[in-house]
Design an enzyme around this catalytic site. Structure first.
Site, PDB file in Angstrom:
ATOM      1  N   GLU A 104     -11.137  -1.729   6.265  1.00 43.75           N
ATOM      2  CA  GLU A 104      -9.904  -2.238   6.870  1.00 43.75           C
ATOM      3  C   GLU A 104     -10.079  -2.445   8.379  1.00 43.75           C
ATOM      4  OE1 GLU A 104      -6.768   0.491   6.021  1.00 43.75           O
ATOM      5  OE2 GLU A 104      -5.274  -0.590   7.194  1.00 43.75           O
ATOM      6  N   GLN A 124       0.826  -1.207   0.000  1.00 42.94           N
ATOM      7  CA  GLN A 124       0.000   0.000   0.000  1.00 42.94           C
ATOM      8  C   GLN A 124       0.867   1.265   0.000  1.00 42.94           C
ATOM      9  OE1 GLN A 124      -1.916   1.444   3.776  1.00 42.94           O
ATOM     10  NE2 GLN A 124      -3.799   1.016   2.685  1.00 42.94           N
ATOM     11  N   GLY A 125       0.809   2.028  -1.075  1.00 40.05           N
ATOM     12  CA  GLY A 125       1.567   3.281  -1.168  1.00 40.05           C
ATOM     13  C   GLY A 125       0.658   4.470  -0.932  1.00 40.05           C
ATOM     14  N   TYR A 126       0.264   4.672   0.303  1.00 43.49           N
ATOM     15  CA  TYR A 126      -0.575   5.825   0.663  1.00 43.49           C
ATOM     16  C   TYR A 126       0.283   6.912   1.319  1.00 43.49           C
ATOM     17  CZ  TYR A 126      -5.209   3.549   0.010  1.00 43.49           C
ATOM     18  OH  TYR A 126      -6.348   2.958  -0.489  1.00 43.49           O
ATOM     19  N   SER A 127       0.853   6.588   2.510  1.00 49.20           N
ATOM     20  CA  SER A 127       1.523   7.603   3.334  1.00 49.20           C
ATOM     21  C   SER A 127       2.757   8.174   2.640  1.00 49.20           C
ATOM     22  CB  SER A 127       1.960   6.996   4.668  1.00 49.20           C
ATOM     23  OG  SER A 127       0.876   6.392   5.314  1.00 49.20           O
ATOM     24  N   GLU A 135      -5.356   8.680  18.015  1.00 49.95           N
ATOM     25  CA  GLU A 135      -5.966  10.020  18.067  1.00 49.95           C
ATOM     26  C   GLU A 135      -6.940  10.202  16.893  1.00 49.95           C
ATOM     27  OE1 GLU A 135      -2.716   9.437  18.353  1.00 49.95           O
ATOM     28  OE2 GLU A 135      -2.392   9.961  20.448  1.00 49.95           O
ATOM     29  N   SER A 186       4.715  -0.954   4.037  1.00 55.92           N
ATOM     30  CA  SER A 186       4.934  -2.317   4.545  1.00 55.92           C
ATOM     31  C   SER A 186       5.088  -3.288   3.377  1.00 55.92           C
ATOM     32  CB  SER A 186       3.745  -2.775   5.394  1.00 55.92           C
ATOM     33  OG  SER A 186       3.511  -1.892   6.448  1.00 55.92           O
TER      34      SER A 186
HETATM   35  C1  LIG Z   1       4.558  -0.266  11.185  1.00 58.53           C
HETATM   36  C2  LIG Z   1       3.868   0.672  10.250  1.00 58.53           C
HETATM   37  C3  LIG Z   1       3.396   0.193   9.044  1.00 58.53           C
HETATM   38  C4  LIG Z   1       2.782   1.062   8.142  1.00 58.53           C
HETATM   39  N1  LIG Z   1       2.417   0.581   6.913  1.00 58.53           N
HETATM   40  C5  LIG Z   1       1.937   1.445   5.983  1.00 58.53           C
HETATM   41  C6  LIG Z   1       1.684   0.996   4.651  1.00 58.53           C
HETATM   42  O1  LIG Z   1       1.858  -0.181   4.323  1.00 58.53           O
HETATM   43  N2  LIG Z   1       1.266   1.904   3.744  1.00 58.53           N
HETATM   44  C7  LIG Z   1       1.035   3.208   4.060  1.00 58.53           C
HETATM   45  O2  LIG Z   1       0.632   3.965   3.193  1.00 58.53           O
HETATM   46  N3  LIG Z   1       1.281   3.669   5.320  1.00 58.53           N
HETATM   47  C8  LIG Z   1       1.729   2.826   6.281  1.00 58.53           C
HETATM   48  N4  LIG Z   1       2.004   3.271   7.549  1.00 58.53           N
HETATM   49  C9  LIG Z   1       1.830   4.695   7.839  1.00 58.53           C
HETATM   50  C10 LIG Z   1       0.701   5.018   8.806  1.00 58.53           C
HETATM   51  O3  LIG Z   1      -0.554   4.922   8.171  1.00 58.53           O
HETATM   52  C11 LIG Z   1       0.994   6.439   9.333  1.00 58.53           C
HETATM   53  O4  LIG Z   1       2.170   6.360  10.093  1.00 58.53           O
HETATM   54  C12 LIG Z   1      -0.136   6.967  10.171  1.00 58.53           C
HETATM   55  O5  LIG Z   1      -1.273   7.221   9.373  1.00 58.53           O
HETATM   56  C13 LIG Z   1       0.277   8.264  10.899  1.00 58.53           C
HETATM   57  O6  LIG Z   1       0.819   9.185  10.014  1.00 58.53           O
HETATM   58  P1  LIG Z   1       2.231   9.868  10.292  1.00 58.53           P
HETATM   59  O7  LIG Z   1       3.217   8.825  10.633  1.00 58.53           O
HETATM   60  O8  LIG Z   1       2.525  10.775   9.151  1.00 58.53           O
HETATM   61  O9  LIG Z   1       2.025  10.737  11.621  1.00 58.53           O
HETATM   62  P2  LIG Z   1       1.287  12.135  11.721  1.00 58.53           P
HETATM   63  O10 LIG Z   1       0.029  12.112  10.939  1.00 58.53           O
HETATM   64  O11 LIG Z   1       2.272  13.215  11.425  1.00 58.53           O
HETATM   65  O12 LIG Z   1       0.921  12.191  13.255  1.00 58.53           O
HETATM   66  C14 LIG Z   1       1.870  12.531  14.283  1.00 58.53           C
HETATM   67  C15 LIG Z   1       1.114  12.586  15.598  1.00 58.53           C
HETATM   68  O13 LIG Z   1       0.110  13.645  15.545  1.00 58.53           O
HETATM   69  C16 LIG Z   1      -1.173  13.101  15.847  1.00 58.53           C
HETATM   70  N5  LIG Z   1      -2.184  13.747  15.024  1.00 58.53           N
HETATM   71  C17 LIG Z   1      -2.117  13.972  13.676  1.00 58.53           C
HETATM   72  N6  LIG Z   1      -3.252  14.569  13.253  1.00 58.53           N
HETATM   73  C18 LIG Z   1      -4.059  14.691  14.340  1.00 58.53           C
HETATM   74  C19 LIG Z   1      -5.368  15.224  14.533  1.00 58.53           C
HETATM   75  N7  LIG Z   1      -6.090  15.735  13.524  1.00 58.53           N
HETATM   76  N8  LIG Z   1      -5.888  15.200  15.807  1.00 58.53           N
HETATM   77  C20 LIG Z   1      -5.183  14.680  16.830  1.00 58.53           C
HETATM   78  N9  LIG Z   1      -3.924  14.167  16.707  1.00 58.53           N
HETATM   79  C21 LIG Z   1      -3.374  14.175  15.470  1.00 58.53           C
HETATM   80  C22 LIG Z   1      -1.078  11.618  15.500  1.00 58.53           C
HETATM   81  O14 LIG Z   1      -2.041  10.870  16.222  1.00 58.53           O
HETATM   82  C23 LIG Z   1       0.355  11.296  15.904  1.00 58.53           C
HETATM   83  O15 LIG Z   1       0.419  11.054  17.294  1.00 58.53           O
HETATM   84  C24 LIG Z   1       2.598   2.435   8.472  1.00 58.53           C
HETATM   85  C25 LIG Z   1       3.048   2.899   9.720  1.00 58.53           C
HETATM   86  C26 LIG Z   1       3.672   2.049  10.599  1.00 58.53           C
HETATM   87  C27 LIG Z   1       4.167   2.586  11.905  1.00 58.53           C
END
Ligand SMILES: Cc1cc2nc3c(=O)[nH]c(=O)nc-3n(C[C@H](O)[C@H](O)[C@H](O)COP(=O)(O)OP(=O)(O)OC[C@H]3O[C@@H](n4cnc5c(N)ncnc54)[C@H](O)[C@@H]3O)c2cc1C
Length: 399
Positions: free
Chosen positions: A247, A129-132, A386, A164
């Site tokens: 999901e 999955q290439g989302y983030s 959150e 991942s």
């Molecule tokens: C082990 C692992 C596997 C993953 N696998 C994939 C994958 O296969 N494909 C993919 O696309 N992504 C993947 N991800 C990414 C995952 O979806 C993101 O890490 C997640 O959505 C959080 O985004 P971020 O890391 O940019 O943190 P941020 O969005 O920058 O958040 C940082 C902090 O701020 C808080 N925060 C942000 N916005 C708000 C809000 N509006 N209100 C309150 N708090 C807030 C968050 O809760 C967090 O504590 C993976 C992540 C991990 C750790």
């Protein structure tokens, strides 16, 4: 004409028995042992089990029969997953079957169904999955990877983050920006990108558990055929939402927690049986009991969500509550195993090598430590706690 009420009633007991017999006799012992000892499963492990399920006609428990699925209802799916967890059979690899597959069923063309579904069903194609992206996780709609149309191709440039399994995958379903004007959600498109294309570089991200799960994926002018677009140009957000909403309602997660708790209980007993460890069983009894109650609560929540889903009234807040509860509970359960091992003993499993790498042996106890560390990410991946709380609050309080 056959109405719904004419359909033969499902004998759930007989179904349960049939699945149990299959799980007991068909899962290869070596694979079962890897699952039982919580080893990190790789593509070959998942693919081997998927081939066995495919041969039995059970490749896709969540898909309709017309697309090669089992056509089971949610209760059958729950029973199936319960048996699989109890018998230590591997979970099914979710990115194809649980994520992009259902999106393809809903938004794909018949040609795309013919092209992509067989490889998901028999386990020969592996998806990620290439989302983030850096700067686009919780606020996914801010993603910047851009795709410019050039004749029959999109030219894709950007960076994906935390992808991942990209290092093992053949394909990445990828959200890209095709339009920078207007509402940010409306300029997003979903592309299916073969990871073998020129211009793609995959770089591992090292996580604290010392296993390799996640990657950065760099795309530099990657030429992707327009035929690989799923849904309309600019319609990617609808596909992404469709996937994310489903999901979070995954029966497998709750039943695997139940199994994990049993294993943690056994591990506490084993530690208590060591010389000088007699007091441990009493010390951990309360935490284990509390976790048992929380697993039951998760089960009730799941069954209620399943009921809602079967009656077409499932709300996002309920699946978010389930995701929130299960990911935090998983951390609490595995922390019991970690604490029972004791910090000194646990520390022996995570020595830091000269180059700063973590090196951990492959056995049931050290696998538990790997998982303890990896489970820290449970409350981040798939949407942070959150973010789940925001979904719940918005729906309940309309804020
Ligand atoms: C082990 C692992 C596997 C993953 N696998 C994939 C994958 O296969 N494909 C993919 O696309 N992504 C993947 N991800 C990414 C995952 O979806 C993101 O890490 C997640 O959505 C959080 O985004 P971020 O890391 O940019 O943190 P941020 O969005 O920058 O958040 C940082 C902090 O701020 C808080 N925060 C942000 N916005 C708000 C809000 N509006 N209100 C309150 N708090 C807030 C968050 O809760 C967090 O504590 C993976 C992540 C991990 C750790």
């Amino acid at each position: 004409m056959t109405s719904v009420s004419d359909a033969p009633a499902i004998d759930y007991d007989a179904f349960h028995h049939e699945v149990d017999e299959f799980a007991r006799t068909q899962c290869p012992p070596a694979l079962r042992e890897r699952v039982r000892s919580n080893a990190k499963l790789g593509r070959e492990d998942y693919a081997a089990w998927q081939r066995i399920l495919h041969a039995r006609g059970w490749a896709a428990p969540g898909w309709p029969k017309s697309f090669g699925g089992t056509g089971w209802d949610m209760r059958q799916r729950y029973l199936f997953e319960s048996v699989m967890a109890q018998r230590d059979c591997p979970p099914q690899y979710h990115h194809g079957l649980g994520h992009i597959g259902p999106v393809m069923l809903h938004f794909g063309t018949p040609e795309q169904h013919r092209r992509f579904l067989p490889g998901i069903l028999d386990g020969s194609d592996w998806w990620c999955q290439g989302y983030s992206e850096p700067g686009a996780g919780s606020d996914l709609a801010s993603l910047k990877t851009r795709a410019a149309r050039d004749g029959d191709h999109y030219v894709v440039t950007g960076q994906k983050m935390w992808t991942s399994h990209a290092h093992e995958a053949d394909w990445m379903y990828t959200l890209v920006r095709t339009n920078a004007e207007g509402r940010k959600q409306e300029g997003i498109t979903l592309l299916l990108i073969p990871l073998s294309l020129p211009g793609i570089r995959i770089q591992p991200i090292r996580t604290i558990d010392a296993w390799h799960h996640v990657n950065e994926v760099f795309l530099d002018e990657v030429r992707v055929p327009v035929d690989n677009r799923l849904g309309d140009e600019g319609g990617g957000w609808r596909c992404a939402k469709f996937l994310l909403d489903r999901e979070r309602l995954a029966p497998a997660i709750v039943v695997r927690l139940q199994r994990l708790l049993e294993q943690v209980g056994e591990q506490v007993q084993a530690q208590a049986a060591r010389p000088g460890g007699q007091a441990l069983a009493g010390v951990f009894a309360e935490r284990l009991l509390l976790a048992e109650a929380e697993v039951r609560a998760a089960r009730e929540l799941l069954l209620s969500a399943i009921d809602d889903e079967m009656n077409g009234r499932l709300r996002a807040s309920k699946s978010s509550a389930l995701k929130l509860h299960c990911s935090e509970l998983a951390q609490r359960i595995i922390a019991i195993a970690f604490d029972a091992l004791g910090a000194r003993r646990a520390a022996r499993f995570v020595p830091v090598a000269d180059d700063g790498r973590l090196e951990v042996a492959e056995d049931a106890e050290s696998n538990m430590i790997h998982n303890y560390l990896f489970y820290r990410s449970r409350t981040i991946a798939g949407g942070t706690s959150e973010v789940q709380k925001n979904v719940i609050a918005r729906e309940l309080f309309g804020s």
